[in-house]
Design a protein around this motif. Structure first.
Motif, mmCIF file in Angstrom:
data_model
loop_
_atom_site.group_PDB
_atom_site.id
_atom_site.type_symbol
_atom_site.label_atom_id
_atom_site.label_comp_id
_atom_site.label_asym_id
_atom_site.label_seq_id
_atom_site.Cartn_x
_atom_site.Cartn_y
_atom_site.Cartn_z
ATOM 1 N N SER A 72 46.033 48.496 83.889
ATOM 2 C CA SER A 72 45.747 47.057 83.787
ATOM 3 C C SER A 72 44.962 46.709 82.526
ATOM 4 N N THR A 73 44.349 47.692 81.887
ATOM 5 C CA THR A 73 43.597 47.424 80.655
ATOM 6 C C THR A 73 44.456 47.545 79.404
ATOM 7 N N GLU A 74 45.649 48.101 79.548
ATOM 8 C CA GLU A 74 46.518 48.284 78.382
ATOM 9 C C GLU A 74 47.117 46.952 77.949
ATOM 10 N N ARG A 75 47.231 46.807 76.675
ATOM 11 C CA ARG A 75 47.820 45.585 76.107
ATOM 12 C C ARG A 75 49.003 45.965 75.222
ATOM 13 N N GLY A 76 49.984 45.104 75.190
ATOM 14 C CA GLY A 76 51.129 45.333 74.319
ATOM 15 C C GLY A 76 52.276 45.998 75.047
ATOM 16 N N SER A 77 53.314 46.214 74.298
ATOM 17 C CA SER A 77 54.515 46.817 74.866
ATOM 18 C C SER A 77 54.492 48.323 74.630
ATOM 19 N N GLY A 78 55.557 48.952 75.010
ATOM 20 C CA GLY A 78 55.696 50.383 74.814
ATOM 21 C C GLY A 78 55.378 51.143 76.084
ATOM 22 N N GLU A 79 55.945 52.318 76.167
ATOM 23 C CA GLU A 79 55.729 53.206 77.307
ATOM 24 C C GLU A 79 56.032 54.627 76.869
ATOM 25 N N LEU A 80 55.998 55.538 77.815
ATOM 26 C CA LEU A 80 56.266 56.950 77.540
ATOM 27 C C LEU A 80 57.544 57.419 78.217
ATOM 28 N N GLY A 81 58.414 56.473 78.505
ATOM 29 C CA GLY A 81 59.705 56.792 79.092
ATOM 30 C C GLY A 81 60.417 55.530 79.520
ATOM 31 N N TRP A 82 61.706 55.651 79.611
ATOM 32 C CA TRP A 82 62.561 54.523 79.944
ATOM 33 C C TRP A 82 62.278 54.001 81.350
ATOM 34 N N SER A 83 62.018 54.892 82.299
ATOM 35 C CA SER A 83 61.850 54.433 83.678
ATOM 36 C C SER A 83 60.635 53.527 83.830
ATOM 37 N N ALA A 84 59.542 53.848 83.133
ATOM 38 C CA ALA A 84 58.363 52.970 83.172
ATOM 39 C C ALA A 84 58.597 51.725 82.325
ATOM 40 N N GLU A 85 59.220 51.897 81.182
ATOM 41 C CA GLU A 85 59.439 50.763 80.264
ATOM 42 C C GLU A 85 60.252 49.658 80.930
ATOM 43 N N THR A 110 51.794 44.099 93.808
ATOM 44 C CA THR A 110 53.145 43.889 94.319
ATOM 45 C C THR A 110 53.953 45.188 94.268
ATOM 46 N N ARG A 111 55.093 45.147 94.897
ATOM 47 C CA ARG A 111 55.989 46.308 94.854
ATOM 48 C C ARG A 111 56.361 46.648 93.405
ATOM 49 N N ARG A 112 56.645 45.602 92.592
ATOM 50 C CA ARG A 112 56.967 45.844 91.170
ATOM 51 C C ARG A 112 55.842 46.607 90.490
ATOM 52 N N TRP A 113 54.604 46.209 90.748
ATOM 53 C CA TRP A 113 53.434 46.851 90.128
ATOM 54 C C TRP A 113 53.294 48.304 90.610
ATOM 55 N N ARG A 114 53.470 48.516 91.896
ATOM 56 C CA ARG A 114 53.338 49.868 92.440
ATOM 57 C C ARG A 114 54.440 50.788 91.910
ATOM 58 N N GLU A 115 55.652 50.272 91.789
ATOM 59 C CA GLU A 115 56.738 51.086 91.235
ATOM 60 C C GLU A 115 56.501 51.384 89.764
ATOM 61 N N TYR A 116 56.051 50.395 89.012
ATOM 62 C CA TYR A 116 55.716 50.625 87.610
ATOM 63 C C TYR A 116 54.605 51.665 87.490
ATOM 64 N N SER A 117 53.582 51.553 88.325
ATOM 65 C CA SER A 117 52.460 52.493 88.278
ATOM 66 C C SER A 117 52.932 53.924 88.492
ATOM 67 N N CYS A 118 53.782 54.114 89.478
ATOM 68 C CA CYS A 118 54.328 55.442 89.757
ATOM 69 C C CYS A 118 55.138 55.965 88.574
ATOM 70 N N GLU A 119 56.033 55.152 88.060
ATOM 71 C CA GLU A 119 56.883 55.604 86.951
ATOM 72 C C GLU A 119 56.062 55.886 85.694
ATOM 73 N N SER A 120 55.047 55.085 85.440
ATOM 74 C CA SER A 120 54.221 55.339 84.254
ATOM 75 C C SER A 120 53.429 56.636 84.425
ATOM 76 N N PHE A 121 52.975 56.927 85.644
ATOM 77 C CA PHE A 121 52.289 58.180 85.934
ATOM 78 C C PHE A 121 53.221 59.362 85.648
ATOM 79 N N HIS A 164 59.706 61.709 70.985
ATOM 80 C CA HIS A 164 60.938 61.326 71.691
ATOM 81 C C HIS A 164 61.131 59.839 71.434
ATOM 82 N N GLU A 165 62.354 59.411 71.373
ATOM 83 C CA GLU A 165 62.623 57.988 71.112
ATOM 84 C C GLU A 165 62.045 57.076 72.185
ATOM 85 N N GLU A 166 61.799 57.598 73.368
ATOM 86 C CA GLU A 166 61.240 56.790 74.451
ATOM 87 C C GLU A 166 59.715 56.743 74.438
#
Length: 136
Positions: free
Chosen positions: A56-69, A84-95, A109-111
């Protein structure tokens, strides 16, 4: 949408696309990502919340993989505060994507589009989370 792998938590199985056998670095990255889905479900609520607070403190775009992005791009401003479910799914994928970035041995990696300062903060979180169990 092409999917190269999937974890089935309830059956404790993982499916990987055979085409990955010819791409060992990509296989490692995707395998580590899928493996960490099993770690995610064993985190305590406090550990998950700690990860989500970091996100929640991160700003801007970008990620470390397509699934989180792809999930990050769909987030609404109210998703994080409302967990929300969207937030929880994003949290898991970013982890899981962060774990793959850290442990699969791919420096680039390009992602990997997350800014360096946010990567470093995630790395520190994993270091605290894992303690001395693994060198990150």
């Amino acid at each position: 949408m092409a999917v190269h792998a999937g974890s089935h938590i309830r059956t404790r199985t993982m499916a990987l696309d055979r085409a990955l056998l010819g791409r060992p670095r990509e296989l490692a990255r995707i395998f580590v990502h899928e493996l960490f889905h099993f770690a995610w479900i064993h985190l305590s609520n406090a550990e998950r919340r700690s990860w989500q607070e970091l996100l929640s403190t991160e700003r801007g775009s970008g990620e470390l993989g397509w699934s989180a992005e792809m999930r990050k791009l769909k987030l609404q401003p109210s998703d994080g505060p409302n967990r929300t479910r969207r937030w929880r799914e994003y949290s898991c994928e970013s982890f899981c994507d962060t774990a793959a970035w850290l442990f699969a041995g791919a420096a680039r990696h390009e992602e990997f589009t997350l800014a360096a300062r946010w990567r470093e903060r995630r790395k520190r979180w994993f270091r605290r989370f894992l303690g001395n169990a693994l060198q990150v």
